[in-house]
Design a protein around this motif. Structure first.
Motif, PDB file in Angstrom:
ATOM      1  N   GLY A 338       0.812  -1.217   0.000  1.00  0.00           N
ATOM      2  CA  GLY A 338       0.000   0.000   0.000  1.00  0.00           C
ATOM      3  C   GLY A 338       0.837   1.256   0.000  1.00  0.00           C
ATOM      4  N   SER A 339       1.910   1.280   0.796  1.00  0.00           N
ATOM      5  CA  SER A 339       2.780   2.458   0.856  1.00  0.00           C
ATOM      6  C   SER A 339       3.507   2.673  -0.468  1.00  0.00           C
ATOM      7  CB  SER A 339       3.803   2.294   1.986  1.00  0.00           C
ATOM      8  OG  SER A 339       3.158   2.184   3.233  1.00  0.00           O
ATOM      9  N   THR A 340       3.944   1.570  -1.077  1.00  0.00           N
ATOM     10  CA  THR A 340       4.625   1.674  -2.371  1.00  0.00           C
ATOM     11  C   THR A 340       3.670   2.195  -3.439  1.00  0.00           C
ATOM     12  OG1 THR A 340       6.015  -0.218  -1.760  1.00  0.00           O
ATOM     13  CG2 THR A 340       5.999   0.430  -4.070  1.00  0.00           C
ATOM     14  N   TRP A 341       2.461   1.675  -3.448  1.00  0.00           N
ATOM     15  CA  TRP A 341       1.461   2.141  -4.416  1.00  0.00           C
ATOM     16  C   TRP A 341       1.163   3.626  -4.207  1.00  0.00           C
ATOM     17  CZ3 TRP A 341      -3.377   4.340  -3.947  1.00  0.00           C
ATOM     18  CH2 TRP A 341      -4.137   4.424  -5.127  1.00  0.00           C
ATOM     19  N   LEU A 342       1.026   4.026  -2.936  1.00  0.00           N
ATOM     20  CA  LEU A 342       0.692   5.417  -2.633  1.00  0.00           C
ATOM     21  C   LEU A 342       1.791   6.367  -3.089  1.00  0.00           C
ATOM     22  CD1 LEU A 342      -1.283   7.360  -1.243  1.00  0.00           C
ATOM     23  CD2 LEU A 342      -0.033   6.990   0.892  1.00  0.00           C
ATOM     24  N   ILE A 343       3.053   6.012  -2.818  1.00  0.00           N
ATOM     25  CA  ILE A 343       4.146   6.925  -3.178  1.00  0.00           C
ATOM     26  C   ILE A 343       4.311   7.026  -4.684  1.00  0.00           C
ATOM     27  CG2 ILE A 343       6.015   5.209  -3.107  1.00  0.00           C
ATOM     28  CD1 ILE A 343       6.183   8.854  -1.870  1.00  0.00           C
ATOM     29  N   THR A 344       4.028   5.938  -5.423  1.00  0.00           N
ATOM     30  CA  THR A 344       4.096   6.020  -6.885  1.00  0.00           C
ATOM     31  C   THR A 344       2.988   6.902  -7.441  1.00  0.00           C
ATOM     32  OG1 THR A 344       2.809   3.975  -7.106  1.00  0.00           O
ATOM     33  CG2 THR A 344       5.197   3.765  -7.156  1.00  0.00           C
ATOM     34  N   ARG A 345       1.801   6.838  -6.820  1.00  0.00           N
ATOM     35  CA  ARG A 345       0.685   7.677  -7.273  1.00  0.00           C
ATOM     36  C   ARG A 345       0.967   9.148  -6.979  1.00  0.00           C
ATOM     37  NH1 ARG A 345      -0.046   3.440  -9.070  1.00  0.00           N
ATOM     38  NH2 ARG A 345       1.071   4.651 -10.639  1.00  0.00           N
ATOM     39  N   LEU A 346       1.496   9.418  -5.786  1.00  0.00           N
ATOM     40  CA  LEU A 346       1.759  10.809  -5.400  1.00  0.00           C
ATOM     41  C   LEU A 346       2.851  11.427  -6.268  1.00  0.00           C
ATOM     42  CD1 LEU A 346       1.604  10.570  -1.488  1.00  0.00           C
ATOM     43  CD2 LEU A 346      -0.098  11.566  -3.033  1.00  0.00           C
ATOM     44  N   ARG A 347       3.817  10.601  -6.676  1.00  0.00           N
ATOM     45  CA  ARG A 347       4.926  11.113  -7.484  1.00  0.00           C
ATOM     46  C   ARG A 347       4.654  10.999  -8.984  1.00  0.00           C
ATOM     47  NH1 ARG A 347      10.409   8.384  -5.967  1.00  0.00           N
ATOM     48  NH2 ARG A 347      11.057   9.877  -7.549  1.00  0.00           N
ATOM     49  N   GLY A 348       3.506  10.426  -9.345  1.00  0.00           N
ATOM     50  CA  GLY A 348       3.198  10.225 -10.757  1.00  0.00           C
ATOM     51  C   GLY A 348       4.207   9.324 -11.425  1.00  0.00           C
ATOM     52  N   ALA A 349       4.690   8.318 -10.687  1.00  0.00           N
ATOM     53  CA  ALA A 349       5.748   7.440 -11.183  1.00  0.00           C
ATOM     54  C   ALA A 349       5.203   6.071 -11.544  1.00  0.00           C
ATOM     55  CB  ALA A 349       6.833   7.303 -10.114  1.00  0.00           C
ATOM     56  N   ASN A 350       5.999   5.334 -12.309  1.00  0.00           N
ATOM     57  CA  ASN A 350       5.639   3.983 -12.707  1.00  0.00           C
ATOM     58  C   ASN A 350       6.708   3.006 -12.252  1.00  0.00           C
ATOM     59  OD1 ASN A 350       3.330   4.830 -14.309  1.00  0.00           O
ATOM     60  ND2 ASN A 350       4.834   5.630 -15.766  1.00  0.00           N
ATOM     61  N   LEU A 351       6.333   1.719 -12.140  1.00  0.00           N
ATOM     62  CA  LEU A 351       7.302   0.682 -11.848  1.00  0.00           C
ATOM     63  C   LEU A 351       8.178   0.445 -13.066  1.00  0.00           C
ATOM     64  CD1 LEU A 351       5.064  -2.004 -10.063  1.00  0.00           C
ATOM     65  CD2 LEU A 351       6.467  -0.241  -8.994  1.00  0.00           C
ATOM     66  N   ASP A 352       9.352  -0.146 -12.850  1.00  0.00           N
ATOM     67  CA  ASP A 352      10.175  -0.596 -13.963  1.00  0.00           C
ATOM     68  C   ASP A 352       9.314  -1.504 -14.850  1.00  0.00           C
ATOM     69  OD1 ASP A 352      12.055  -2.793 -15.187  1.00  0.00           O
ATOM     70  OD2 ASP A 352      13.370  -1.115 -14.696  1.00  0.00           O
ATOM     71  N   PRO A 353       9.444  -1.403 -16.182  1.00  0.00           N
ATOM     72  CA  PRO A 353       8.593  -2.193 -17.084  1.00  0.00           C
ATOM     73  C   PRO A 353       8.640  -3.697 -16.838  1.00  0.00           C
ATOM     74  CG  PRO A 353       9.775  -0.506 -18.307  1.00  0.00           C
ATOM     75  CD  PRO A 353      10.319  -0.474 -16.915  1.00  0.00           C
ATOM     76  N   ASP A 354       9.745  -4.198 -16.290  1.00  0.00           N
ATOM     77  CA  ASP A 354       9.871  -5.638 -16.048  1.00  0.00           C
ATOM     78  C   ASP A 354       9.189  -6.087 -14.759  1.00  0.00           C
ATOM     79  OD1 ASP A 354      11.295  -6.314 -18.338  1.00  0.00           O
ATOM     80  OD2 ASP A 354      13.203  -5.700 -17.452  1.00  0.00           O
ATOM     81  N   ILE A 355       8.677  -5.142 -13.976  1.00  0.00           N
ATOM     82  CA  ILE A 355       8.097  -5.459 -12.663  1.00  0.00           C
ATOM     83  C   ILE A 355       6.604  -5.160 -12.656  1.00  0.00           C
ATOM     84  CG2 ILE A 355       8.123  -4.865 -10.205  1.00  0.00           C
ATOM     85  CD1 ILE A 355      11.054  -4.278 -10.455  1.00  0.00           C
ATOM     86  N   LYS A 356       5.841  -6.060 -12.065  1.00  0.00           N
ATOM     87  CA  LYS A 356       4.401  -5.875 -11.908  1.00  0.00           C
ATOM     88  C   LYS A 356       4.074  -5.788 -10.416  1.00  0.00           C
ATOM     89  CE  LYS A 356       4.065  -6.365 -16.346  1.00  0.00           C
ATOM     90  NZ  LYS A 356       3.916  -5.149 -17.195  1.00  0.00           N
ATOM     91  N   TRP A 357       2.839  -5.373 -10.145  1.00  0.00           N
ATOM     92  CA  TRP A 357       2.444  -5.213  -8.748  1.00  0.00           C
ATOM     93  C   TRP A 357       2.398  -6.539  -7.991  1.00  0.00           C
ATOM     94  CZ3 TRP A 357       2.884  -1.117  -5.987  1.00  0.00           C
ATOM     95  CH2 TRP A 357       2.859   0.137  -6.613  1.00  0.00           C
ATOM     96  N   VAL A 358       2.198  -7.634  -8.712  1.00  0.00           N
ATOM     97  CA  VAL A 358       2.217  -8.943  -8.056  1.00  0.00           C
ATOM     98  C   VAL A 358       3.612  -9.239  -7.508  1.00  0.00           C
ATOM     99  CG1 VAL A 358       2.746 -10.225 -10.185  1.00  0.00           C
ATOM    100  CG2 VAL A 358       1.595 -11.380  -8.294  1.00  0.00           C
ATOM    101  N   ASP A 359       4.644  -8.716  -8.164  1.00  0.00           N
ATOM    102  CA  ASP A 359       6.017  -8.901  -7.684  1.00  0.00           C
ATOM    103  C   ASP A 359       6.237  -8.147  -6.374  1.00  0.00           C
ATOM    104  OD1 ASP A 359       6.664 -10.361 -10.036  1.00  0.00           O
ATOM    105  OD2 ASP A 359       6.911  -8.468 -11.104  1.00  0.00           O
ATOM    106  N   ILE A 360       5.727  -6.920  -6.326  1.00  0.00           N
ATOM    107  CA  ILE A 360       5.828  -6.131  -5.094  1.00  0.00           C
ATOM    108  C   ILE A 360       5.074  -6.825  -3.967  1.00  0.00           C
ATOM    109  CG2 ILE A 360       5.367  -3.893  -4.022  1.00  0.00           C
ATOM    110  CD1 ILE A 360       7.445  -3.801  -6.237  1.00  0.00           C
ATOM    111  N   PHE A 361       3.909  -7.369  -4.286  1.00  0.00           N
ATOM    112  CA  PHE A 361       3.102  -8.054  -3.286  1.00  0.00           C
ATOM    113  C   PHE A 361       3.827  -9.297  -2.757  1.00  0.00           C
ATOM    114  CE2 PHE A 361      -0.588 -10.637  -1.871  1.00  0.00           C
ATOM    115  CZ  PHE A 361      -1.137  -9.725  -0.975  1.00  0.00           C
ATOM    116  N   GLY A 362       4.513 -10.009  -3.651  1.00  0.00           N
ATOM    117  CA  GLY A 362       5.269 -11.191  -3.229  1.00  0.00           C
ATOM    118  C   GLY A 362       6.417 -10.835  -2.303  1.00  0.00           C
TER     119      GLY A 362
END
Length: 448
Positions: A338-362
């Motif tokens: 949740g914190s990672t998702w929030l900071i990416t939204r606040l900064r208007g940033a995206n994950l590296d193209p090779d990474i998905k949110w399921v990876d962060i969750f794992g």
């Protein structure tokens, strides 16, 4: 190719290699730690339990000159051997702040916020579960604070997950910040009967340690024995004074680590060294910490008499226990993701193209493996051998196994994807010694 608004990028090749080496060593340490834990549980729940607990509670040492140095073997392991582990944590922290991702405020923001969420939400979950419990029970709020990186990486080794460079960096940096928060909590909230006089005296050997570490840097590079014969005795004096000051003695290890030089300089060049002293000290101390100090602590700390299935269910249904399980398993995964998702939204940033949110969750799920520091904080909260502490141990072990299963199951489904990324991160078409996917980041770093 990464862009300016990309978070959790793979970073430079040099940093990726350094992190891979650290995680490889942590994996071996995690396996040894697992063996020590299993042996502790076997001894604590067998005919040898009386001898096991008797050995743990045997006192060694003596009190002299007003200094308290007569401790049980269990306390020697927790206060003494873990100081070596915290020394390593301190070295890694300083390197991250001086040369690693934490030196860059933009890159540091994501793991810092993620780690903060991974501490705050578990603490909140624990407190909510124990609101109607005793004040002593509420005092265990910090138990689910830290992530055991050695166990987490050992799980990754077992499931064969080839984590991409960006995820490896995120996992290690997250664990380092996690440890920093845990260290701060221990120093601030678990200080009792503060003795200012001992702390004032500690300034003298601390200053001497800093001076010797800097002036003798060339010698310590060239002679491993010199660092043990010169720095270790001074460090032991600092540890003794902290032990008697009321501040937990492991904090001495962190402070001493912060005094070790990180960057290369004229003294390291004179010694023909390719790394700063902090890197060299880490290489020398890590095998001792991972192969002896932490496993011995785990052996004496993880042992708890469970009493079969009935005893297990009795312990795990106590608010302290299921509060810890909920905090480590759900609190960590929700807090970090949740914190990672929030900071990416606040900064208007995206994950590296090779990474998905399921990876962060794992990865966030694996962070629920809170073992070494969780056991230490449980002992600080409730006391070695108390009923509350025994319930906490059962919960920490249960939560760590559960988090390992959930995290391992999630990440193992991504193994084929990770293997493709691993192959891509080895390609060096232009043969410049740096895999092509890292070239842009390396070039940027050289120009900055």
């Amino acid at each position: 190719m990464t862009t300016d608004n990309t978070v959790l990028s793979r970073g430079s090749y040099k940093e990726s290699q350094r992190i891979s080496e650290i995680l490889s060593k942590e994996s071996t340490g995690g396996i040894i730690l697992l063996i020590a834990t299993i042996l502790a549980l076997i001894f604590a729940n067998s005919a040898a339990s009386e001898h096991y607990f008797g050995l743990r509670d045997t006192y060694l040492g003596a009190d002299f000159w007003g200094l308290h140095l007569k401790l049980s073997i269990g306390h020697w392991a927790a206060d003494g051997l873990l100081a070596v582990f915290f020394f390593l944590v301190g070295l890694e922290l300083k390197k991250e702040f001086v040369e690693g991702d934490l030196r860059n405020p933009g890159k540091a923001m994501v793991p810092i916020v993620a780690a903060a969420g991974g501490v705050a939400l578990p603490a909140l979950f624990y407190v909510l579960v124990n609101l109607n419990s005793s004040d002593e029970a509420l005092g265990g709020w910090a138990i689910p604070a830290a992530t055991d990186i050695a166990f987490a990486v050992a799980v990754l080794a077992v499931i064969g997950s080839h984590l991409p460079a960006a995820l490896r960096t995120f996992l290690l940096t997250l664990a380092v910040v996690d440890d920093l928060i845990a260290i701060t909590i221990i120093a601030v909230f678990y200080t009792s009967d503060l003795q200012i006089g001992y702390l004032a005296l500690a300034i003298i050997p601390i200053a001497l340690y800093a001076l010797v570490a800097r002036k003798g840097e060339k010698l310590f590079h060239l002679s491993p024995t010199a660092s043990w014969l010169i720095l270790l005795p001074i460090g032991f004096i600092v540890w003794v004074l902290f032990l008697n000051s009321g501040i937990h003695a492991t904090i001495a290890g962190v402070i001493l680590a912060f005094l070790i030089p990180v960057r290369q300089n004229t003294r390291t060049e004179a010694a023909d060294a390719h790394h700063g002293l902090a890197e060299v000290m880490e290489h020398r101390v890590r095998p001792f910490s991972a192969g002896f100090c932490v496993p011995v602590f785990a052996f004496f700390s993880a042992g708890v008499f469970i009493g079969g299935w009935e005893g297990f269910t009795t312990s795990i249904t106590e608010p302290i226990a299921y509060g810890i399980v909920i905090a480590l398993v759900l609190g960590k995964m929700i807090g970090i993701t949740g914190s990672t998702w929030l900071i990416t939204r606040l900064r208007g940033a995206n994950l590296d193209p090779d990474i998905k949110w399921v990876d962060i969750f794992g990865v966030a799920s694996l962070a629920g493996i809170g073992f070494t520091v969780s056991l230490l904080i449980a002992e600080l909260s409730f006391g070695l051998g108390s009923d509350y502490n025994d319930d906490a141990k059962v919960a920490i072990l249960t939560a760590s196994v559960t988090a390992a299963i959930i995290g391992g199951a999630i990440l193992s489904t991504r193994n084929k994807h990770y293997k493709r990324i691993a192959l891509k991160e080895l390609e060096d078409v232009n043969q410049d010694g740096v895999p092509d996917v890292f070239t842009d980041d390396s070039a940027k770093q050289q120009l900055s």
